[in-house]
Design an enzyme around this catalytic site. Structure first.
Site, PDB file in Angstrom:
ATOM      1  N   GLU A  94      14.390  39.336  29.946  1.00  0.00           N
ATOM      2  CA  GLU A  94      14.496  40.005  28.655  1.00  0.00           C
ATOM      3  C   GLU A  94      13.136  40.414  28.101  1.00  0.00           C
ATOM      4  O   GLU A  94      13.065  41.150  27.135  1.00  0.00           O
ATOM      5  CB  GLU A  94      15.229  39.108  27.647  1.00  0.00           C
ATOM      6  CG  GLU A  94      14.498  37.855  27.250  1.00  0.00           C
ATOM      7  CD  GLU A  94      15.357  36.968  26.339  1.00  0.00           C
ATOM      8  OE1 GLU A  94      16.585  37.108  26.368  1.00  0.00           O
ATOM      9  OE2 GLU A  94      14.760  36.157  25.613  1.00  0.00           O
ATOM     10  N   HIS A  96      10.589  41.912  30.057  1.00  0.00           N
ATOM     11  CA  HIS A  96      10.094  43.123  30.709  1.00  0.00           C
ATOM     12  C   HIS A  96      11.229  43.989  31.256  1.00  0.00           C
ATOM     13  O   HIS A  96      10.973  45.044  31.807  1.00  0.00           O
ATOM     14  CB  HIS A  96       9.169  42.753  31.878  1.00  0.00           C
ATOM     15  CG  HIS A  96       8.001  41.909  31.474  1.00  0.00           C
ATOM     16  ND1 HIS A  96       8.040  40.535  31.467  1.00  0.00           N
ATOM     17  CD2 HIS A  96       6.764  42.263  31.033  1.00  0.00           C
ATOM     18  CE1 HIS A  96       6.870  40.058  31.048  1.00  0.00           C
ATOM     19  NE2 HIS A  96       6.081  41.088  30.772  1.00  0.00           N
ATOM     20  N   CYS A 164       8.519  40.622  37.120  1.00  0.00           N
ATOM     21  CA  CYS A 164       7.481  40.791  36.098  1.00  0.00           C
ATOM     22  C   CYS A 164       6.225  40.006  36.438  1.00  0.00           C
ATOM     23  O   CYS A 164       5.177  40.259  35.866  1.00  0.00           O
ATOM     24  CB  CYS A 164       8.004  40.438  34.699  1.00  0.00           C
ATOM     25  SG  CYS A 164       8.564  38.747  34.520  1.00  0.00           S
TER      26      CYS A 164
HETATM   27 ZN   LIG Z   1       9.481  39.132  32.408  1.00  0.00          ZN
END
Ligand SMILES: [Zn+2]
Length: 202
Positions: A94, A96, A164
């Site tokens: 939530e 990236h 991420c």
């Molecule tokens: Zn992330």
């Protein structure tokens, strides 16, 4: 650009239409990254991306607990651990909106009744196909099974890599994060916890 790729694509293909403002938002993002959303290869990308995101996040449209509605009371006296091991799953972080790809092992110690084993995977996917953090995903899966199967114990271990951090930021591929949630006997009793972790391969 062929005529099939034109604005009528939705009607001809039967794909769900994507609201203009959603497509505009994705076009803005493409422009912001440095590309030209009007070039041929990107013309239909906003609608495709939007539909893909609907699919990644299809979990919002369901209550995962629904999969635990049907239970089986005839268990032939079985009162040991039930484990679904190494279930592959995909989610998105939530922070990236980047992919989280991994596997989960879900175990419970039944009390009186069991559930069809594939249902544990369905519960996992129901929570995974949303914007998530791995810690909450782990906890939500465990809590859902705890609340609806009333077992003597629940153990959920999630092992996943986060794009991420593998593809951006510190760019460290090959690293996975492991989270676990133990409830009932798996929380309270060291021997039971060791047993379930060993069955899971940890
Ligand atoms: Zn992330």
């Amino acid at each position: 650009m062929s005529s099939l790729d034109g604005p009528d694509e939705d009607q001809q293909s039967g794909k769900p239409p994507v609201p203009q403002d959603v497509q505009d938002a994705i076009r803005t993002l493409i422009r912001w990254t440095g590309d030209d959303p009007a070039r041929e290869g990107l013309i239909d990308t906003p609608a495709r991306v939007a539909r893909a995101w609907k699919e990644y996040c299809v979990g919002y449209a369901e209550d995962p607990a629904i999969h635990l509605n049907r239970v089986f009371h005839e268990v032939g006296g079985y009162d040991e651990i039930v484990l679904l091991k190494d279930i592959p799953f995909q989610s998105h972080c939530e922070h990236h909106m980047a992919p989280i790809i991994g596997k989960a092992s879900i175990a419970y110690l039944p009390q009186d009744f069991v559930v069809g084993i594939s249902k544990l995977a369905r519960v996992l996917h129901g929570f995974a196909r949303r914007l998530q953090i791995q810690e909450r995903l782990t906890a939500e899966v465990a809590q859902c099974i705890w609340d609806h199967l009333h077992p003597r114990g629940v153990a959920v271990v999630v092992d996943a890599s986060h794009a991420c951090m593998t593809a951006r930021g510190v760019r460290t591929p090959g690293v996975t994060m492991v989270t676990s949630r133990m409830m009932g006997v798996f929380l309270e009793d060291q021997r039971s916890r060791r047993e379930v972790l060993s069955l899971m391969g940890y």
